[in-house]
Design a protein around this motif. Structure first.
Motif, PDB file in Angstrom:
ATOM      1  N   THR A 210       0.842  -1.196   0.000  1.00 19.44           N
ATOM      2  CA  THR A 210       0.000   0.000   0.000  1.00 19.44           C
ATOM      3  C   THR A 210       0.876   1.245   0.000  1.00 19.44           C
ATOM      4  O   THR A 210       0.634   2.191  -0.756  1.00 19.44           O
ATOM      5  CB  THR A 210      -0.939  -0.001   1.238  1.00 19.44           C
ATOM      6  OG1 THR A 210      -1.698  -1.211   1.213  1.00 19.44           O
ATOM      7  CG2 THR A 210      -1.886   1.179   1.221  1.00 19.44           C
ATOM      8  N   GLY A 211       1.892   1.239   0.851  1.00 20.56           N
ATOM      9  CA  GLY A 211       2.792   2.393   0.949  1.00 20.56           C
ATOM     10  C   GLY A 211       3.483   2.707  -0.364  1.00 20.56           C
ATOM     11  O   GLY A 211       3.793   3.863  -0.659  1.00 20.56           O
ATOM     12  N   LEU A 212       3.706   1.686  -1.169  1.00 25.49           N
ATOM     13  CA  LEU A 212       4.404   1.890  -2.446  1.00 25.49           C
ATOM     14  C   LEU A 212       3.442   1.965  -3.629  1.00 25.49           C
ATOM     15  O   LEU A 212       3.870   1.991  -4.787  1.00 25.49           O
ATOM     16  CB  LEU A 212       5.407   0.750  -2.684  1.00 25.49           C
ATOM     17  CG  LEU A 212       6.604   0.751  -1.735  1.00 25.49           C
ATOM     18  CD1 LEU A 212       7.346  -0.571  -1.786  1.00 25.49           C
ATOM     19  CD2 LEU A 212       7.559   1.889  -2.077  1.00 25.49           C
ATOM     20  N   GLY A 213       2.149   1.979  -3.334  1.00 30.20           N
ATOM     21  CA  GLY A 213       1.150   2.105  -4.402  1.00 30.20           C
ATOM     22  C   GLY A 213       1.030   0.857  -5.262  1.00 30.20           C
ATOM     23  O   GLY A 213       0.643   0.940  -6.431  1.00 30.20           O
ATOM     24  N   LEU A 214       1.341  -0.308  -4.698  1.00 31.04           N
ATOM     25  CA  LEU A 214       1.302  -1.540  -5.497  1.00 31.04           C
ATOM     26  C   LEU A 214       0.212  -2.510  -5.035  1.00 31.04           C
ATOM     27  O   LEU A 214       0.068  -3.596  -5.613  1.00 31.04           O
ATOM     28  CB  LEU A 214       2.665  -2.261  -5.407  1.00 31.04           C
ATOM     29  CG  LEU A 214       3.886  -1.509  -5.939  1.00 31.04           C
ATOM     30  CD1 LEU A 214       5.171  -2.280  -5.636  1.00 31.04           C
ATOM     31  CD2 LEU A 214       3.762  -1.282  -7.442  1.00 31.04           C
ATOM     32  N   TRP A 215      -0.534  -2.128  -4.022  1.00 26.23           N
ATOM     33  CA  TRP A 215      -1.492  -3.071  -3.424  1.00 26.23           C
ATOM     34  C   TRP A 215      -2.528  -3.557  -4.437  1.00 26.23           C
ATOM     35  O   TRP A 215      -2.849  -4.749  -4.494  1.00 26.23           O
ATOM     36  CB  TRP A 215      -2.168  -2.419  -2.218  1.00 26.23           C
ATOM     37  CG  TRP A 215      -3.223  -3.278  -1.589  1.00 26.23           C
ATOM     38  CD1 TRP A 215      -4.562  -3.082  -1.575  1.00 26.23           C
ATOM     39  CD2 TRP A 215      -3.010  -4.510  -0.874  1.00 26.23           C
ATOM     40  NE1 TRP A 215      -5.202  -4.086  -0.912  1.00 26.23           N
ATOM     41  CE2 TRP A 215      -4.276  -4.979  -0.467  1.00 26.23           C
ATOM     42  CE3 TRP A 215      -1.877  -5.259  -0.545  1.00 26.23           C
ATOM     43  CZ2 TRP A 215      -4.447  -6.160   0.246  1.00 26.23           C
ATOM     44  CZ3 TRP A 215      -2.050  -6.446   0.177  1.00 26.23           C
ATOM     45  CH2 TRP A 215      -3.316  -6.881   0.557  1.00 26.23           C
TER      46      TRP A 215
ATOM     47  N   GLY B  76      10.689   0.026 -12.983  1.00 24.01           N
ATOM     48  CA  GLY B  76      10.469   0.877 -11.812  1.00 24.01           C
ATOM     49  C   GLY B  76       9.599   0.187 -10.771  1.00 24.01           C
ATOM     50  O   GLY B  76       9.881   0.237  -9.569  1.00 24.01           O
ATOM     51  N   MET B  77       8.547  -0.470 -11.245  1.00 25.33           N
ATOM     52  CA  MET B  77       7.658  -1.172 -10.304  1.00 25.33           C
ATOM     53  C   MET B  77       8.372  -2.350  -9.667  1.00 25.33           C
ATOM     54  O   MET B  77       8.190  -2.638  -8.480  1.00 25.33           O
ATOM     55  CB  MET B  77       6.401  -1.644 -11.042  1.00 25.33           C
ATOM     56  CG  MET B  77       5.453  -0.504 -11.373  1.00 25.33           C
ATOM     57  SD  MET B  77       4.137  -1.051 -12.459  1.00 25.33           S
ATOM     58  CE  MET B  77       3.221  -2.127 -11.376  1.00 25.33           C
ATOM     59  N   LYS B  78       9.186  -3.040 -10.479  1.00 28.91           N
ATOM     60  CA  LYS B  78       9.929  -4.177  -9.910  1.00 28.91           C
ATOM     61  C   LYS B  78      10.892  -3.697  -8.819  1.00 28.91           C
ATOM     62  O   LYS B  78      11.032  -4.344  -7.777  1.00 28.91           O
ATOM     63  CB  LYS B  78      10.734  -4.877 -11.014  1.00 28.91           C
ATOM     64  CG  LYS B  78       9.891  -5.687 -11.965  1.00 28.91           C
ATOM     65  CD  LYS B  78      10.788  -6.309 -13.018  1.00 28.91           C
ATOM     66  CE  LYS B  78       9.976  -6.910 -14.144  1.00 28.91           C
ATOM     67  NZ  LYS B  78      10.801  -7.352 -15.261  1.00 28.91           N
ATOM     68  N   GLN B  79      11.540  -2.556  -9.070  1.00 28.55           N
ATOM     69  CA  GLN B  79      12.477  -2.051  -8.072  1.00 28.55           C
ATOM     70  C   GLN B  79      11.742  -1.666  -6.789  1.00 28.55           C
ATOM     71  O   GLN B  79      12.232  -1.902  -5.693  1.00 28.55           O
ATOM     72  CB  GLN B  79      13.240  -0.834  -8.613  1.00 28.55           C
ATOM     73  CG  GLN B  79      14.333  -1.181  -9.609  1.00 28.55           C
ATOM     74  CD  GLN B  79      15.467  -2.000  -8.997  1.00 28.55           C
ATOM     75  OE1 GLN B  79      15.433  -3.227  -9.044  1.00 28.55           O
ATOM     76  NE2 GLN B  79      16.461  -1.358  -8.435  1.00 28.55           N
ATOM     77  N   LYS B  80      10.547  -1.089  -6.953  1.00 21.58           N
ATOM     78  CA  LYS B  80       9.759  -0.750  -5.755  1.00 21.58           C
ATOM     79  C   LYS B  80       9.433  -2.015  -4.970  1.00 21.58           C
ATOM     80  O   LYS B  80       9.528  -2.048  -3.742  1.00 21.58           O
ATOM     81  CB  LYS B  80       8.441  -0.088  -6.175  1.00 21.58           C
ATOM     82  CG  LYS B  80       8.535   1.385  -6.456  1.00 21.58           C
ATOM     83  CD  LYS B  80       7.122   1.931  -6.633  1.00 21.58           C
ATOM     84  CE  LYS B  80       7.126   3.406  -6.885  1.00 21.58           C
ATOM     85  NZ  LYS B  80       5.771   3.965  -6.841  1.00 21.58           N
ATOM     86  N   LEU B  81       9.041  -3.048  -5.698  1.00 20.87           N
ATOM     87  CA  LEU B  81       8.702  -4.302  -5.020  1.00 20.87           C
ATOM     88  C   LEU B  81       9.940  -4.883  -4.329  1.00 20.87           C
ATOM     89  O   LEU B  81       9.852  -5.407  -3.211  1.00 20.87           O
ATOM     90  CB  LEU B  81       8.137  -5.309  -6.036  1.00 20.87           C
ATOM     91  CG  LEU B  81       7.697  -6.644  -5.464  1.00 20.87           C
ATOM     92  CD1 LEU B  81       6.573  -6.474  -4.452  1.00 20.87           C
ATOM     93  CD2 LEU B  81       7.247  -7.593  -6.576  1.00 20.87           C
ATOM     94  N   ALA B  82      11.074  -4.754  -4.996  1.00 13.47           N
ATOM     95  CA  ALA B  82      12.319  -5.269  -4.402  1.00 13.47           C
ATOM     96  C   ALA B  82      12.665  -4.489  -3.128  1.00 13.47           C
ATOM     97  O   ALA B  82      13.169  -5.062  -2.161  1.00 13.47           O
ATOM     98  CB  ALA B  82      13.452  -5.199  -5.408  1.00 13.47           C
ATOM     99  N   VAL B  83      12.380  -3.196  -3.135  1.00 13.00           N
ATOM    100  CA  VAL B  83      12.607  -2.392  -1.918  1.00 13.00           C
ATOM    101  C   VAL B  83      11.682  -2.885  -0.805  1.00 13.00           C
ATOM    102  O   VAL B  83      12.099  -3.051   0.350  1.00 13.00           O
ATOM    103  CB  VAL B  83      12.378  -0.893  -2.210  1.00 13.00           C
ATOM    104  CG1 VAL B  83      12.324  -0.095  -0.913  1.00 13.00           C
ATOM    105  CG2 VAL B  83      13.486  -0.348  -3.109  1.00 13.00           C
ATOM    106  N   ALA B  84      10.432  -3.161  -1.175  1.00 15.80           N
ATOM    107  CA  ALA B  84       9.477  -3.674  -0.169  1.00 15.80           C
ATOM    108  C   ALA B  84       9.992  -4.992   0.402  1.00 15.80           C
ATOM    109  O   ALA B  84       9.950  -5.211   1.617  1.00 15.80           O
ATOM    110  CB  ALA B  84       8.110  -3.873  -0.817  1.00 15.80           C
ATOM    111  N   ARG B  85      10.481  -5.860  -0.461  1.00 14.04           N
ATOM    112  CA  ARG B  85      11.009  -7.152  -0.001  1.00 14.04           C
ATOM    113  C   ARG B  85      12.185  -6.958   0.955  1.00 14.04           C
ATOM    114  O   ARG B  85      12.322  -7.651   1.954  1.00 14.04           O
ATOM    115  CB  ARG B  85      11.452  -7.978  -1.213  1.00 14.04           C
ATOM    116  CG  ARG B  85      11.954  -9.361  -0.826  1.00 14.04           C
ATOM    117  CD  ARG B  85      12.898  -9.930  -1.860  1.00 14.04           C
ATOM    118  NE  ARG B  85      14.027  -9.060  -2.046  1.00 14.04           N
ATOM    119  CZ  ARG B  85      14.627  -8.837  -3.215  1.00 14.04           C
ATOM    120  NH1 ARG B  85      14.179  -9.410  -4.305  1.00 14.04           N
ATOM    121  NH2 ARG B  85      15.661  -8.027  -3.300  1.00 14.04           N
ATOM    122  N   THR B  86      13.012  -5.952   0.630  1.00 11.11           N
ATOM    123  CA  THR B  86      14.196  -5.702   1.449  1.00 11.11           C
ATOM    124  C   THR B  86      13.822  -5.262   2.862  1.00 11.11           C
ATOM    125  O   THR B  86      14.521  -5.570   3.820  1.00 11.11           O
ATOM    126  CB  THR B  86      15.043  -4.614   0.753  1.00 11.11           C
ATOM    127  OG1 THR B  86      15.307  -5.033  -0.578  1.00 11.11           O
ATOM    128  CG2 THR B  86      16.350  -4.371   1.471  1.00 11.11           C
TER     129      THR B  86
END
Lengths: 288, 310
Positions: free
Chosen positions: B122-127, B140-150
């Protein structure tokens, strides 16, 4: 401010101070899954199952969507569980040797799965992230081996059971037909050990292959070598010697052969697993 | 008390005859966003691998979160998150499955697992796109998801290896904003490698500059700029021409002088008195509208450091 929050340039909190409200996790963190453990067999089993869950899920999604993959699986079950049993007929359950076509399935599926699970992780650049996680080398490798065995052996068992239902339906009125104990042993025991052999050996092969394709090719060559080389060697023997070998083999007690083969497979499986574990080391994999 | 999230002393790693990291001694304060700057092949990624215990150092020591990188590498990885050179996402799986897998890896209890995945997505707008297969996403979206995973397991320290590399400027800026917000909110120490010096200047509390495995400078961005020992001076006005440029260039404090868009841009040696230059311009008939002085930006400092240091 939330715990641990800092302003730009302000030094953060003491990292050694982990009270119960500290959201940063470590193995001693009281907010971790109470069912999970880091050390010992329980922790290892949790991690192995996590990796296996992921690998199986990835395998099921390799066609793009779960629905498409399930359609592919259904087709395979139709071939092995319906078409083949209908072709073979009641002999499928009466003749233990008739289940041999099923016994090949775990070998082929396990080899593909382990190639994808190890060489594929490297090829798709996901392995390093996995290695940078808390998982141990052993848990990662065992998870991949378990996934390959579960996929190959599980498919074979389900196919054999569907085949049994098919034969019974096709033979309606002739009484319930069941597999012979020898067939159950062949599929259950040797299928499992065979899948283990391919999974452990395949892990070793895949660790040395740069791509999934290369790993799969090497593995297929290895499987054919294991199957064909003894037959070719036997053919290459002088006629008298060959006759002598066959006479000796025919004279052996089948119980002894089965137990001997099972023990041999267990030993080879364990040796291959140990070799794969020795090769599967972070510091080495990171530089591959 | 552990005041430093990372401390290295004489950390060295050789690959055959190549010295990838050369006697690196560094301290990263807990809670800081630390930028590790350097050109390709300078040893940034190898440093991260050494700090995570993925590689053994040839010589020297590294302590991460108070743990020794040689003997307690597993404990370090337990407490850290890493977004390495590649996003490391399983592209056949959905975003939710990717996070679900790593949440299991870190033994998050099922209830918290769901809440944490939801919070981060939700915080990254991917929910709303959580069920989509990641392989079809933009970089860009993949990198955001990777940040979330981190950040999933609330690590005390995260390593981000070129997190905005290959992103277009808009996606990079969006990721930077998300990253800063998340890092501040989670109170996490960030060790970030980047080529992008503007990014480092915006994000980082401290930066280190590395070249050929050697640390050339470390400190706050303004300190590193000062380390380049160059000040800029800009003069606008009438009467600025090539003759004036040549005249100014001949003055001792001046390193270089150029005329651009009617402005005289000067590089002067650090600490030199520049008032005689202004007096000279007035004497030569320049009608000065404005004189501005300032330090070099981080990019200039970086270029000066990697280009001139031995």
């Amino acid at each position: 401010m939330t715990p641990g929050e800092t302003d730009r340039g302000v030094r953060g909190p003491d990292l050694g101070d982990r009270g119960p409200d500290d959201p940063r996790r470590g193995p001693d963190d009281p907010r971790r899954d109470p069912g999970a453990s880091d050390g010992g067999l329980r922790g290892l089993a949790d991690d192995v199952l996590t990796i296996a869950w992921k690998d199986l899920r990835e395998m099921l999604l390799q066609s793009g969507t779960l629905r498409r993959s399930l359609r592919g699986l259904l087709f395979s079950f139709l071939v092995f569980g319906v078409f083949l049993p209908l072709q073979i007929g009641p002999d499928l359950v009466r003749q233990p040797a008739a289940v041999l076509p099923f016994a090949w399935v775990p070998l082929l599926l396990a080899s593909g799965m382990v190639a994808d699970g190890i060489a594929g992780e490297r090829e798709r650049h996901t392995l390093e992230t996995l290695l940078a996680s808390r998982l141990s080398d052993r848990a990662i490798l065992l998870g991949k081996v378990v996934a390959a065995i579960a996929y190959g052996w599980g498919f074979m068992v389900v196919s054999a059971l569907v085949g049994l239902v098919t034969v019974n339906l096709a033979n309606a009125g002739g009484g319930i037909l069941l597999y012979q104990p020898e067939a159950v042993l062949l599929l259950g025991g040797f299928g499992l050990l065979g899948a283990g052999l391919v999974a452990c050996g395949g892990a070793l092969v895949a660790l040395r292959a740069p791509t999934v394709r290369q790993a799969a090719q090497n593995m297929n060559l290895a499987i054919f070598a294991v199957v064909l080389v003894p037959v070719l060697l036997l053919q290459a023997l002088p006629v008298d010697t060959r006759r002598q070998v066959m006479t000796t083999l025919n004279g052996l007690d089948w119980g002894t052969i089965v137990v001997g083969a099972a023990v041999l497979l267990v030993v080879v499986d364990l040796l291959l697993l140990a070799a794969a574990m020795a090769r599967f080391q972070r510091a080495r994999l990171i530089l591959d | 008390m552990t005041e430093c999230a990372i401390r290295t002393a004489d950390l060295t790693r050789d690959f055959g005859s190549l010295r990838a990291v050369d006697a690196l001694s560094l301290e990263v304060p807990a809670g800081a966003i630390f930028g590790f700057l350097g050109p390709n092949g300078s040893g940034k990624t190898t440093t991260i691998r050494l700090l995570l215990g993925l590689l053994e150092p040839t010589r020297g020591d590294a302590t991460v979160l108070g743990l020794d990188a040689r003997s307690e590498a597993a404990a370090i990885r337990e407490r850290c998150g890493a977004l390495l050179e590649h996003a490391g996402l399983y592209e056949r799986m959905s975003a939710q499955d990717n996070l679900e897998f790593y949440a299991r890896v870190w033994h998050l209890p099922p209830g918290e697992r769901r809440a944490r995945v939801r919070e981060l997505l939700t915080g990254l707008g991917l929910w709303d796109r959580r069920h989509e297969i990641v392989g079809a996403w933009s970089r860009g979206m993949k990198q955001k998801l990777a940040v979330a995973r981190t950040l999933l397991h609330r690590p005390a320290l995260v390593f981000l290896d070129e997190p905005t590399a290959g992103l277009d400027p808009v996606a990079a800026a969006a990721l930077r904003d998300d990253l800063t917000a998340l890092a501040r909110r989670e109170g996490v120490t960030v060790f970030l490698t980047t080529h992008n010096l503007a990014e480092a200047e915006k994000l980082c509390d401290q930066v280190g500059v590395i070249r050929s495995g050697r640390l050339l400078a470390v400190g706050r961005p303004e300190d590193v700029r000062a380390r380049a020992r160059r000040d800029r001076m800009e003069v606008t006005g009438r009467g600025l021409d090539a003759r004036i440029v040549d005249l100014v260039k001949a003055q001792p404090p001046v390193e270089s002088a150029t005329l651009a868009d009617g402005r005289l841009e000067l590089r002067v040696r650090d600490g030199e008195d520049t008032s005689p230059l202004v007096a000279l311009l007035v004497r030569e008939g320049v009608a000065i509208d404005e004189v501005r002085k300032g330090g070099a930006d981080l990019e200039e400092a970086f270029m000066a450091l990697v280009g001139t240091e031995p």
